[in-house]
Design a protein around this motif. Structure first.
Motif, PDB file in Angstrom:
ATOM      1  N   ALA A 181      -1.992   2.641   6.224  1.00  0.00           N
ATOM      2  CA  ALA A 181      -0.838   2.628   5.794  1.00  0.00           C
ATOM      3  C   ALA A 181      -0.219   4.536   6.179  1.00  0.00           C
ATOM      4  N   LEU A 182       0.875   3.968   6.570  1.00  0.00           N
ATOM      5  CA  LEU A 182       1.797   5.654   7.479  1.00  0.00           C
ATOM      6  C   LEU A 182       2.731   5.972   6.888  1.00  0.00           C
ATOM      7  N   SER A 183       3.375   5.375   6.091  1.00  0.00           N
ATOM      8  CA  SER A 183       4.982   5.805   5.811  1.00  0.00           C
ATOM      9  C   SER A 183       4.149   5.878   3.966  1.00  0.00           C
ATOM     10  N   GLU A 184       5.200   6.118   3.682  1.00  0.00           N
ATOM     11  CA  GLU A 184       5.849   5.709   2.371  1.00  0.00           C
ATOM     12  C   GLU A 184       4.934   5.111   1.602  1.00  0.00           C
ATOM     13  N   VAL A 185       5.188   3.840   1.512  1.00  0.00           N
ATOM     14  CA  VAL A 185       4.940   2.117   1.125  1.00  0.00           C
ATOM     15  C   VAL A 185       4.826   1.373   2.477  1.00  0.00           C
ATOM     16  N   SER A 201       1.065  -1.385   0.309  1.00  0.00           N
ATOM     17  CA  SER A 201       0.425  -0.020   0.294  1.00  0.00           C
ATOM     18  C   SER A 201       1.089   1.220  -0.021  1.00  0.00           C
ATOM     19  N   LYS A 202       0.682   2.382  -0.983  1.00  0.00           N
ATOM     20  CA  LYS A 202       0.772   3.276  -0.936  1.00  0.00           C
ATOM     21  C   LYS A 202       0.736   4.331   0.601  1.00  0.00           C
ATOM     22  N   GLN A 203       1.408   5.065   1.218  1.00  0.00           N
ATOM     23  CA  GLN A 203       1.011   6.121   1.938  1.00  0.00           C
ATOM     24  C   GLN A 203      -0.444   6.238   2.031  1.00  0.00           C
ATOM     25  N   ASN A 204      -1.327   6.432   2.998  1.00  0.00           N
ATOM     26  CA  ASN A 204      -2.052   7.421   3.414  1.00  0.00           C
ATOM     27  C   ASN A 204      -4.065   6.073   2.437  1.00  0.00           C
ATOM     28  N   VAL A 205      -3.146   5.226   2.154  1.00  0.00           N
ATOM     29  CA  VAL A 205      -3.964   3.943   1.815  1.00  0.00           C
ATOM     30  C   VAL A 205      -5.051   3.214   3.589  1.00  0.00           C
ATOM     31  N   LEU A 206      -6.091   3.316   3.191  1.00  0.00           N
ATOM     32  CA  LEU A 206      -6.622   2.881   3.869  1.00  0.00           C
ATOM     33  C   LEU A 206      -7.886   1.489   3.792  1.00  0.00           C
ATOM     34  N   ARG A 207      -7.312   0.502   4.530  1.00  0.00           N
ATOM     35  CA  ARG A 207      -8.123  -1.159   3.982  1.00  0.00           C
ATOM     36  C   ARG A 207      -9.169  -1.624   5.200  1.00  0.00           C
ATOM     37  N   GLY A 208      -9.950  -1.337   4.916  1.00  0.00           N
ATOM     38  CA  GLY A 208     -10.793  -2.800   5.763  1.00  0.00           C
ATOM     39  C   GLY A 208     -11.898  -1.596   6.134  1.00  0.00           C
ATOM     40  N   LEU A 209     -12.734  -1.852   6.855  1.00  0.00           N
ATOM     41  CA  LEU A 209     -12.905  -2.835   7.653  1.00  0.00           C
ATOM     42  C   LEU A 209     -13.349  -3.807   6.847  1.00  0.00           C
ATOM     43  N   HIS A 210     -12.705  -4.912   6.738  1.00  0.00           N
ATOM     44  CA  HIS A 210     -13.050  -6.681   6.504  1.00  0.00           C
ATOM     45  C   HIS A 210     -13.807  -7.338   7.899  1.00  0.00           C
ATOM     46  N   TYR A 211     -13.814  -8.798   6.676  1.00  0.00           N
ATOM     47  CA  TYR A 211     -14.212  -9.788   7.861  1.00  0.00           C
ATOM     48  C   TYR A 211     -15.216 -10.501   6.697  1.00  0.00           C
ATOM     49  N   GLN A 212     -15.092 -11.896   6.965  1.00  0.00           N
ATOM     50  CA  GLN A 212     -16.112 -13.251   5.828  1.00  0.00           C
ATOM     51  C   GLN A 212     -17.025 -13.361   7.288  1.00  0.00           C
ATOM     52  N   GLY A 239       7.852  -0.662   5.701  1.00  0.00           N
ATOM     53  CA  GLY A 239       7.514   1.168   5.927  1.00  0.00           C
ATOM     54  C   GLY A 239       6.474   0.679   7.508  1.00  0.00           C
ATOM     55  N   LYS A 240       5.533   1.128   7.773  1.00  0.00           N
ATOM     56  CA  LYS A 240       4.793   1.105   9.407  1.00  0.00           C
ATOM     57  C   LYS A 240       3.048   1.300   8.964  1.00  0.00           C
ATOM     58  N   ILE A 241       2.125   0.498   9.759  1.00  0.00           N
ATOM     59  CA  ILE A 241       1.094   0.935  10.294  1.00  0.00           C
ATOM     60  C   ILE A 241       0.177   1.154  10.804  1.00  0.00           C
ATOM     61  N   PHE A 242      -0.942   1.783  10.861  1.00  0.00           N
ATOM     62  CA  PHE A 242      -2.409   1.805  11.675  1.00  0.00           C
ATOM     63  C   PHE A 242      -3.434   0.809  11.886  1.00  0.00           C
ATOM     64  N   ASP A 243      -2.644  -0.621  12.621  1.00  0.00           N
ATOM     65  CA  ASP A 243      -3.716  -1.469  12.330  1.00  0.00           C
ATOM     66  C   ASP A 243      -5.144  -1.651  13.955  1.00  0.00           C
ATOM     67  N   VAL A 244      -5.626  -1.646  13.071  1.00  0.00           N
ATOM     68  CA  VAL A 244      -7.533  -2.094  14.000  1.00  0.00           C
ATOM     69  C   VAL A 244      -7.970  -3.383  14.232  1.00  0.00           C
ATOM     70  N   ALA A 245      -8.389  -3.589  15.056  1.00  0.00           N
ATOM     71  CA  ALA A 245      -8.601  -5.038  15.183  1.00  0.00           C
ATOM     72  C   ALA A 245     -10.433  -4.532  15.306  1.00  0.00           C
ATOM     73  N   VAL A 246     -11.708  -4.882  15.406  1.00  0.00           N
ATOM     74  CA  VAL A 246     -12.692  -4.491  15.522  1.00  0.00           C
ATOM     75  C   VAL A 246     -13.835  -5.774  16.167  1.00  0.00           C
TER      76      VAL A 246
END
Length: 182
Positions: free
Chosen positions: A123-127, A54-65, A79-86
């Motif tokens: 995605a918090l970093s450039e990639v 992912s490129k910076q500022n891409v937000l993926r989610g909130l996904h589930y099956q 790189g670096k991400i902000f990861d979330v679980a709900v």
């Protein structure tokens, strides 16, 4: 040896591996089934590995099956991400609550998210390259998306501008309308 940190949602774990550094670089076991089971008490069978770029500022989610829910073991290799679980298990005492952690290639933290949770990251970093193991195969017929900025969840995404979203993520369901686990 793993360092297991229980989060405020007891079934979600933050995991720190023992890392061996020397003048050449570093080495660590990113996954060892025997140690994972011994240290967490969770005996799962990972059957699929996924790799996301992912490129910076891409937000993926909130996904589930909803069918064939996946447990996930998440880590970042670049790189670096902000990861979330709900927690989307209606019978859970933490239903509708979320936890978040910054995962990076530098801190080498991993997040265990059990089945019954929606997952997303920014995605918090450039990639950012994210790899994760799953306990179920991808099942597109059962895939669901909760709106990333749902007002009832009020996730505190560290955004400095509007996120880059897929069409699927732009049209996610509100949490109160989403299919959840009983």
């Amino acid at each position: 040896m793993l360092a297991i940190h229980q989060t405020r949602i007891s079934e979600v774990f933050l995991i720190k591996q023992k890392i061996f550094h020397d003048e050449r670089g570093f080495f660590y076991e990113s996954y060892n089934q025997q140690k994972f089971v011994q240290e967490t008490g969770i005996n799962v069978n990972f059957i699929q590995d996924n790799h996301s770029y992912s490129k910076q500022n891409v937000l993926r989610g909130l996904h589930y099956q909803i069918n064939k829910p996946q447990g996930k073991l998440i880590r970042v290799i670049q790189g670096k991400i902000f990861d979330v679980a709900v927690d989307i298990r209606k019978s859970s005492s933490t239903f509708g609550q979320w936890v978040s952690y910054e995962l990076s290639c530098e801190n080498k933290l991993q997040l265990w998210i059990p089945p019954g949770f929606a997952h997303g990251f920014l995605a918090l970093s450039e990639v950012a390259e994210v790899v994760y193991k799953t306990t179920e195969y991808y099942y597109p017929q059962g895939e669901r998306t909760i709106l990333w900025n749902d007002p009832d969840l009020a996730i505190e995404w560290p955004l400095s501008s509007s996120p880059i979203l897929s069409a699927k993520d732009q049209t996610g369901q509100l949490f109160r309308m989403a299919e959840v686990f009983l």
